[in-house]
Design a protein around this motif. Structure first.
Motif, mmCIF file in Angstrom:
data_model
loop_
_atom_site.group_PDB
_atom_site.id
_atom_site.type_symbol
_atom_site.label_atom_id
_atom_site.label_comp_id
_atom_site.label_asym_id
_atom_site.label_seq_id
_atom_site.Cartn_x
_atom_site.Cartn_y
_atom_site.Cartn_z
ATOM 1 N N UNK A 132 -9.422 -3.995 7.203
ATOM 2 C CA UNK A 132 -8.723 -4.536 8.379
ATOM 3 C C UNK A 132 -7.277 -4.027 8.408
ATOM 4 N N UNK A 133 -6.656 -4.080 9.557
ATOM 5 C CA UNK A 133 -5.320 -3.508 9.755
ATOM 6 C C UNK A 133 -4.273 -4.064 8.782
ATOM 7 N N UNK A 134 -4.392 -5.354 8.448
ATOM 8 C CA UNK A 134 -3.386 -5.994 7.587
ATOM 9 C C UNK A 134 -3.589 -5.700 6.099
ATOM 10 N N UNK A 135 -4.732 -5.119 5.743
ATOM 11 C CA UNK A 135 -5.023 -4.848 4.328
ATOM 12 C C UNK A 135 -4.655 -3.400 4.003
ATOM 13 N N UNK A 136 -3.661 -3.232 3.118
ATOM 14 C CA UNK A 136 -3.126 -1.905 2.817
ATOM 15 C C UNK A 136 -3.608 -1.418 1.447
ATOM 16 N N UNK A 137 -4.184 -0.233 1.420
ATOM 17 C CA UNK A 137 -4.622 0.347 0.144
ATOM 18 C C UNK A 137 -3.388 0.725 -0.650
ATOM 19 N N UNK A 138 -3.335 0.329 -1.921
ATOM 20 C CA UNK A 138 -2.157 0.640 -2.727
ATOM 21 C C UNK A 138 -2.449 1.659 -3.821
ATOM 22 N N UNK A 139 -3.474 1.397 -4.625
ATOM 23 C CA UNK A 139 -3.802 2.322 -5.719
ATOM 24 C C UNK A 139 -5.278 2.239 -6.041
ATOM 25 N N UNK A 140 -5.755 3.262 -6.730
ATOM 26 C CA UNK A 140 -7.115 3.226 -7.269
ATOM 27 C C UNK A 140 -6.970 3.414 -8.772
ATOM 28 N N UNK A 141 -7.416 2.427 -9.543
ATOM 29 C CA UNK A 141 -7.360 2.571 -10.998
ATOM 30 C C UNK A 141 -8.758 2.928 -11.490
ATOM 31 N N UNK A 142 -8.849 4.072 -12.125
ATOM 32 C CA UNK A 142 -10.126 4.543 -12.664
ATOM 33 C C UNK A 142 -10.185 4.127 -14.134
ATOM 34 N N UNK A 143 -11.327 3.559 -14.540
ATOM 35 C CA UNK A 143 -11.436 2.995 -15.894
ATOM 36 C C UNK A 143 -12.743 3.422 -16.555
ATOM 37 N N UNK A 144 -12.665 3.729 -17.843
ATOM 38 C CA UNK A 144 -13.879 4.046 -18.617
ATOM 39 C C UNK A 144 -13.524 4.149 -20.089
ATOM 40 N N UNK A 145 -14.557 4.226 -20.940
ATOM 41 C CA UNK A 145 -14.298 4.452 -22.370
ATOM 42 C C UNK A 145 -13.721 5.854 -22.528
#
Ligand SMILES: Cc1cc2nc3c(=O)[nH]c(=O)nc-3n(C[C@H](O)[C@H](O)[C@H](O)COP(=O)(O)O)c2cc1C
Length: 167
Positions: A132-145
């Motif tokens: 939705x318009x009010x929800x702003x993507x900030x970061x993507x954290x990639x996680x794994x062993x």
């Protein structure tokens, strides 16, 4: 705790091992413990395990190719309608850093893939998830062993410290 902070590094190579649900919950609990301006708690977290979605993220974000090998990613978003003044990025950054530290403490490697404040990347990610318009993507954290044995960088630099006056 200090050891964990000094151990953190960006990890971009992973084994095939999955992330345990209890560890994921710990990581998300840590994310939600991050401070927010005026305690708005404007952040939310989208957990993404689906490989097809990982491929779409990699296509939309040039510097997130490590996601193709990882079991999981967390998209950190902020609600512009909830945030206090222009503090959304700071709030989401604090949550993102908590995720990195919590992942490190549970024995996982992780990397912060920046979305904010790259306009093109933000648009692509927000479109991909139909936010939705009010929800702003900030970061993507990639996680794994981690499959990366390198040492963390040594950031210690006394020249970055000044006492009392800027001279
Ligand atoms: C705001 C921000 C955005 C970043 N974006 C990316 C990214 O898109 N892809 C990536 O591989 N690393 C990204 N990083 C990780 C940095 O490259 C990394 O933190 C830096 O090189 C220092 O290495 P270290 O994390 O191992 O200490 C980002 C870090 C920050 C703080």
């Amino acid at each position: 705790m200090m050891d964990i902070l000094l151990e953190r590094k960006s990890v971009r190579k992973y084994t095939n091992e999955d992330i345990k649900q209890c560890d994921l919950e710990y990581i998300l609990r840590a994310a939600m413990s991050a401070p927010t301006a005026k305690n708005t708690r404007c952040y939310s977290f989208l957990v993404i395990k689906d490989k097809e979605t990982h491929k779409k993220i990699a296509a939309a974000h040039q510097f997130s190719q490590m996601i193709l090998q990882a079991p999981l990613a967390i998209l950190v978003v902020g609600d512009q309608e909830k945030a206090y003044k222009n503090y959304l990025p700071q709030d989401c950054a604090a949550a993102t850093q908590n995720i990195l530290i919590a992942a490190t403490s549970r024995g996982y490697g992780s990397v912060w893939c920046g979305v904010y404040s790259d306009e093109e990347r933000s648009k692509a990610i927000e479109k991909l998830f139909d936010l939705p318009k009010n929800i702003k993507a900030f970061s993507i954290v990639v996680i794994g062993k981690s499959a990366d044995n390198s040492h963390p960088k040594n950031g210690w630099d006394p020249e970055k410290i000044k006492y009392e006056v800027w001279k």
